[in-house]
Scaffold this active site. Structure first.
Site, PDB file in Angstrom:
ATOM      1  CE  LYS A   1       0.315  -1.230   3.377  1.00  0.00           C
ATOM      2  NZ  LYS A   1      -0.585   0.784   2.716  1.00  0.00           N
TER       3      LYS A   1
ATOM      4  CG  HIS B   1       0.873   4.249  -4.714  1.00  0.00           C
ATOM      5  ND1 HIS B   1       0.653   4.786  -3.253  1.00  0.00           N
ATOM      6  CD2 HIS B   1       0.794   3.418  -4.452  1.00  0.00           C
ATOM      7  CE1 HIS B   1       0.898   3.683  -2.798  1.00  0.00           C
ATOM      8  NE2 HIS B   1       0.634   2.602  -3.531  1.00  0.00           N
TER       9      HIS B   1
ATOM     10  CB  SER C   1       3.402   0.078  -2.549  1.00  0.00           C
ATOM     11  OG  SER C   1       2.014   0.226  -2.230  1.00  0.00           O
TER      12      SER C   1
ATOM     13  CD1 TRP D   1      -5.240   4.089  -1.268  1.00  0.00           C
ATOM     14  CD2 TRP D   1      -7.064   4.311  -1.342  1.00  0.00           C
ATOM     15  NE1 TRP D   1      -5.035   2.287  -1.384  1.00  0.00           N
ATOM     16  CE2 TRP D   1      -7.087   2.945  -0.598  1.00  0.00           C
ATOM     17  CE3 TRP D   1      -8.383   4.733  -1.085  1.00  0.00           C
ATOM     18  CZ2 TRP D   1      -7.118   1.722  -0.542  1.00  0.00           C
ATOM     19  CZ3 TRP D   1      -9.364   3.995  -0.023  1.00  0.00           C
ATOM     20  CH2 TRP D   1      -8.752   1.802  -0.512  1.00  0.00           C
TER      21      TRP D   1
END
Length: 444
Positions: free
Chosen positions: A282, A422, A278, A371
């Site tokens: 990044k 996710h 998540s 998303w």
């Protein structure tokens, strides 16, 4: 600058925007919640028909418009241009290695995990006076090894004692957003690491709590490593437009762990892969792009601000990330200026992926994580393919988005989408081991 024109097509459905959720745990993920239609007052698009076309910056064209035709031009000119672009416009400019950095190995080697591992624990002090933020690093090395081992370094949302079922881990505290203080960590399973398959394959595993570098909320700035580098009176609100945000700080912390690895004779510091999920996906994208010492990168569901294309209006966008009520502190303040005009931004995730070249990259996603736009991550790798080919490594070998559970393994770019939402599911660890064997060659 010459650009790449891209046509958008069908993407996944469903999804969740839960923060990290429980997908790190070794249990089945919960049923995904419906993807949100509005976040922070900003509509969210999940309809491919409404995406249209977009134009991506070309990784192999210099700022002066000249093409990049060889590795020397890439390494000496184009790569530094792209790094500077991301530092200025997205993540912010971080300092180098701290002069006062030091290491304390407070557990040098204890048998653990039913004899499969040797546990080592280290404090990495980030300030000379040792009163500032410090990283508590947990390491496991395969038992019986006689040569330096390749490592997987995973940055974790939770305290290290919750990462592995091992009573010998020194407990640490975690940040509490309500009180802005560190409190006792509770729960077992959030941020769980499946260590044994990696040990069996010949890899060491290391992890640390991201809050050791910086708390993950706007008011945590005073307790962050960034505050130690700020000018007198510096705050989150008055930092310069290109000052580093939290993502860059967490990535900087990963580089400090690599500093330690270079001093540890049991670790092959030239074969260290990094992993995060998540927002920590990044983080590892930027850490791998910025610090070329990392040998490979595994980014799980990094989404917008990570490996997903920003020019592609699908799922979370720059506007959602940088909305005042959400995560502007994680990025350079400059990033917010592209919120309404992502198609005008000079950078995008394909350039970020290209910065990792020629080192192996695995993007792991979930087919119901709309998303985070798993197809947008795939397309960023497709668009970064020319940089990998220029440097003698393989691109994905296809422009057709694969179905879930159909991994693409290459010696450069790699992609895998599990059937789910996710984060991670237990079967992802098998994919990780396959990727790491190919990327780091533990048999050597």
């Amino acid at each position: 600058m010459r650009n790449l024109k891209v046509r958008k097509s069908m993407a996944c459905i469903g999804g969740t925007m839960l923060f990290a959720c429980a997908a790190w745990a070794q249990t089945a993920p919960p049923t995904p919640k419906p993807a949100p239609d509005v976040v922070a007052g900003i509509p969210v698009n999940y309809d491919e028909a409404k995406v249209g076309t977009y134009t991506l910056p070309d990784p192999l064209v210099l700022n002066n418009g000249k093409p990049v035709r060889d590795a020397k031009t890439w390494l000496k000119q184009r790569r530094p241009e792209i790094v500077s672009l991301f530092e200025t416009e997205q993540y912010g400019k971080a300092p180098g290695r701290p002069a006062g950095e030091s290491f304390e190995v407070f557990e040098k080697g204890t048998p653990a995990l039913n004899g499969k591992a040797i546990r080592r624990q280290v404090m990495i002090y980030l300030t000379k006076d040792k009163t500032g933020p410090a990283i508590q690093l947990l390491m496991y090395l395969p038992a019986g090894v006689t040569k330096p081992v390749p490592m997987l370094l995973s940055i974790n949302f939770g305290a290290v004692q919750n990462a592995v079922d091992d009573p010998g881990i020194k407990p640490e505290t975690v940040w509490d957003m309500k009180t802005n203080t560190r409190i006792q960590a509770v729960g077992r399973g959030f941020g769980k690491l499946n260590v044994e398959p990696l040990l069996d394959a010949g890899f060491g595993v290391a992890t640390f709590y991201y809050g050791d570098v910086e708390p993950d909320y706007r008011e945590g700035f005073a307790n962050s490593i960034r505050a130690r580098y700020a000018k007198p009176g510096g705050t989150e609100e008055n930092r310069a437009a290109d000052d580093w945000g939290s993502v860059a700080a967490w990535a900087w912390g990963m580089s400090r762990v690599e500093d330690y690895f270079e001093t540890d004779k049991t670790v092959d510091s030239k074969r260290v892969a990094i992993h995060g999920v998540s927002r920590l996906g990044k983080t590892v994208m930027w850490a791998g792009a910025h610090d070329e010492r990392f040998a490979a990168v595994i980014a799980s569901c990094s989404g917008e601000g990570g490996a997903a294309l920003s020019h592609r209006n699908y799922g979370e966008t720059v506007a959602h990330l940088t909305a005042p009520t959400r995560y502007p502190y994680q990025f350079a303040a400059n990033y917010a200026k592209w919120a309404g005009f992502p198609d005008k931004a000079p950078m995008d995730a394909n350039l970020l992926v290209a910065l990792i070249a020629p080192r192996p990259l695995l993007l792991q996603t979930g087919n119901t994580d709309s998303w985070s736009d798993p197809k947008g991550e795939f397309l960023s790798e497709v668009a970064a393919g020319p940089a990998y080919r220029l440097l003698g490594k393989q691109d994905l070998g296809t422009e057709v988005w694969p179905a879930a559970k159909q991994p693409i393994f290459r010696d450069g770019l790699n992609y895998y989408m599990h059937d789910g939402g996710h984060g991670m599911v237990p079967s992802d660890w098998d994919i990780y081991v396959q990727f790491l064997k190919q990327a780091l060659h533990p048999e050597r």
